[in-house]
Design an enzyme around this catalytic site. Structure first.
Site, PDB file in Angstrom:
ATOM      1  CG  LEU A 232      -2.362   0.222   1.128  1.00 53.10           C
ATOM      2  CD1 LEU A 232      -2.922  -0.275  -0.182  1.00 53.10           C
ATOM      3  CD2 LEU A 232      -3.072  -0.451   2.280  1.00 53.10           C
ATOM      4  CB  SER A 233       3.764   2.230   1.998  1.00 52.30           C
ATOM      5  OG  SER A 233       4.515   1.062   1.763  1.00 52.30           O
ATOM      6  CE  LYS A 234       4.313  -2.563  -3.619  1.00 52.77           C
ATOM      7  NZ  LYS A 234       5.066  -3.798  -3.511  1.00 52.77           N
ATOM      8  NE  ARG A 235      -0.403   0.712  -4.677  1.00 46.98           N
ATOM      9  CZ  ARG A 235      -0.530  -0.062  -5.742  1.00 46.98           C
ATOM     10  NH1 ARG A 235      -1.186   0.381  -6.779  1.00 46.98           N
ATOM     11  NH2 ARG A 235       0.008  -1.248  -5.777  1.00 46.98           N
ATOM     12  CD  GLU A 292       1.980  -7.192  -2.439  1.00 49.00           C
ATOM     13  OE1 GLU A 292       2.423  -7.785  -1.420  1.00 49.00           O
ATOM     14  OE2 GLU A 292       2.577  -6.260  -3.003  1.00 49.00           O
TER      15      GLU A 292
END
Length: 462
Positions: A232-235, A292
């Site tokens: 989620l954080s690499k969005r 994921e």
RNA sequence: GUCCCUGUCGUCUAGAGGCCUAGGACAUCGGCCUUUCACGCCGACGACACGAGUUCGAAUCUCGUCGGGGACGCCA
């Protein structure tokens, strides 16, 4: 025993998707068991917890349709209660004041790490019996020294940890504010919470909290730790409900359906209405391993929900979007018909709105590829013949419009595709749209004729 | 580093000792449908992390290895 669960976010300014799922799990659990779902705002520390940030929590929950029972509890309003209980534990010898400074603590941890291979407090003040006049101090919990702490997690099963691996955690900070660890237990007790469903990152905390329950002479609630959502954080945007809602044109039913299935399952079922979920949901369906995040599947689930919800619900979400585009629409059979047409092909709310704008606005230009493919020397005459045929239509409905197209096909000897595609390009601006008869119907006779004539003139210049 | 949790197709998952030559869904690829784009339909590809054990029989039980995540804050 009535089930009472809670959702206890801290106001960060946005609703993280992982948090949204925690809220959803709790809400579904409560509704499934006919229990209560309590909202508590964890605002013990920090000024950065603004009212606007609290409002975001309310808004997100409301958008998702997760209604809470009873008043909202604010930790910041309960300071005297925390103090009272801390004092009691000190008096009973279950907690103690500690005057070690932050700098000392850091050194101690380093030392413990070197000798014990474990970074923890060395319990310097544990048996000093410091009184309230000892100066600046924190209050620490007196953790048992021997034995082990075990609890039966509703999701993960038995989880055990040795007390020797647990620290004398801080309950009250030197500024008098309670820590999360302490406030949670006091509040869950006050709220008579029966089940705590939260993220797996709290597993280790649970042992501290259970020790506190025991020190207070109370039975702890049942705990259930749900796996985390990865990826989620690499969005690009913030991984929040607000972000995905807007960027992906999400229906709350779509988000909920996707998010609940990420980490929970019910046989091979994929698509659920909210009532379906309330009926089917329980903790035994929650999985143990992290999941994921998959935006593609979220889009697909949302698309399925787009077709499943009532037209009224769809209108609720689509009307404000049209308004943002400067199009005011009235509810009614015409809107229903429009939405019925659009929801069959659109992937999300944004597409419903964007792809139907041709109804309200004539094309400003014609798509080059469409023109190249469908316009030729005969096009002006064809479009004018179609216009003429459409002007003769009696009752303006799709059947009559189709008949008008058929007359042109008969007299020109052209196949329908050779008429529909130029017409589509002329009316919509691009050779991609819903069914041409529906398109013409919604654009209206006068406007259709005007667009056909304008396109005929344009085609003459080619 | 220490401790805790975890490990089935690329992803979400079904599976609770024989029903599994492992099922469904998303994505991908191919086809059909069609006045376009979509939708829909059909098909293909594709996984039990590894190694020991227990058992007549293991994706399912046990142990180990390896991998993933988390916690170790006067954050929550």
């Amino acid at each position: 025993m009535t089930v009472r669960v809670r959702f206890a976010p801290s106001p960060t300014g946005f609703m993280h998707l992982g948090n949204a799922r925690t809220a959803l799990f709790n809400w579904l659990f409560a509704r499934h068991h006919g229990g209560q779902f309590i909202l508590r705002i964890e605002d013990t520390d920090r000024e950065r917890h603004t009212e606007a940030a609290v409002q975001v929590i309310y808004d997100s929950l409301k958008w998702m349709g997760l209604d809470w029972d009873g008043p909202v509890l604010r930790q910041s309003e309960r300071l005297s209660i925390y103090h009272e209980i801390a004092e009691r534990l000190i008096a009973e010898g279950k907690a103690y004041r500690c005057t070690c400074t932050r700098e000392e603590l850091e050194a101690k941890k380093e030392a413990m790490k070197a000798t014990m291979n474990r970074a923890c407090y060395d319990r310097t003040c544990r048996d000093k019996n410091l009184g309230p006049d000892c100066g600046t101090h924190v209050v620490r919990f007196k953790m048992p020294l021997e034995g082990e702490s075990t609890f039966d997690d509703m999701i993960q099963g038995k989880i055990t940890k040795k007390y020797s691996d647990l620290d004398d955690f801080i309950m009250v900070r030197s500024d008098g504010m309670p820590t999360y660890q302490f406030a949670v237990v006091v509040d869950d007790l006050a709220l008579e919470i029966t089940h705590v469903i939260r993220g797996a990152d709290h597993i280790d905390n649970t042992h501290d909290q259970i020790a506190l329950y025991h020190a207070l002479g109370k039975e702890p609630p049942r705990f259930g730790h749900a796996p985390r959502i990865d990826g989620l954080s690499k969005r690009k945007g913030s991984p929040s409900v607000e972000y995905y809602r807007e960027a992906l044109g999400l229906l709350p039913q779509g988000l909920i359906n996707y998010i609940v299935r990420l980490g929970w399952s019910h046989g091979d079922d994929e698509i659920f209405t909210i009532p379906d979920l309330i009926k089917a949901f329980d903790v035994d369906g929650i999985n143990r391993a992290n999941g994921e995040f998959d935006e593609e599947k979220l889009k697909w689930v949302n698309e399925q929900q787009l077709r499943l919800v009532s037209l009224e619900t769809l209108a609720d979400h689509v009307l404000p979007l049209y308004e943002k585009k400067g199009v005011k629409l009235e509810r009614g059979p015409e809107l229903d018909k429009l939405l019925e047409m659009m929801r069959k092909r659109a992937h999300n709310l944004n597409e419903i709105v964007d792809d139907s704008m041709f109804i309200f606005r004539a094309p400003e230009s014609y798509d080059e590829a469409s023109v190249a493919k469908h316009f030729n020397a005969e096009t002006p005459a064809l479009l004018r013949e179609l216009a003429s045929s459409l002007s003769e239509v009696g009752t303006w409905n799709e059947a009559e419009i189709e008949a008008a197209f058929a007359r042109v096909a008969a007299s020109s000897g052209l196949k329908m595709g050779k008429i529909a595609q130029p017409a589509r390009t002329a009316i919509v601006g691009i050779a991609q749209s819903p069914g041409i008869y529906e398109v013409v119907y919604f654009v209206g006779r006068e406007e259709t004729l005007a667009r056909l004539e304008r396109a005929a003139k344009f085609a003459e210049t080619k």
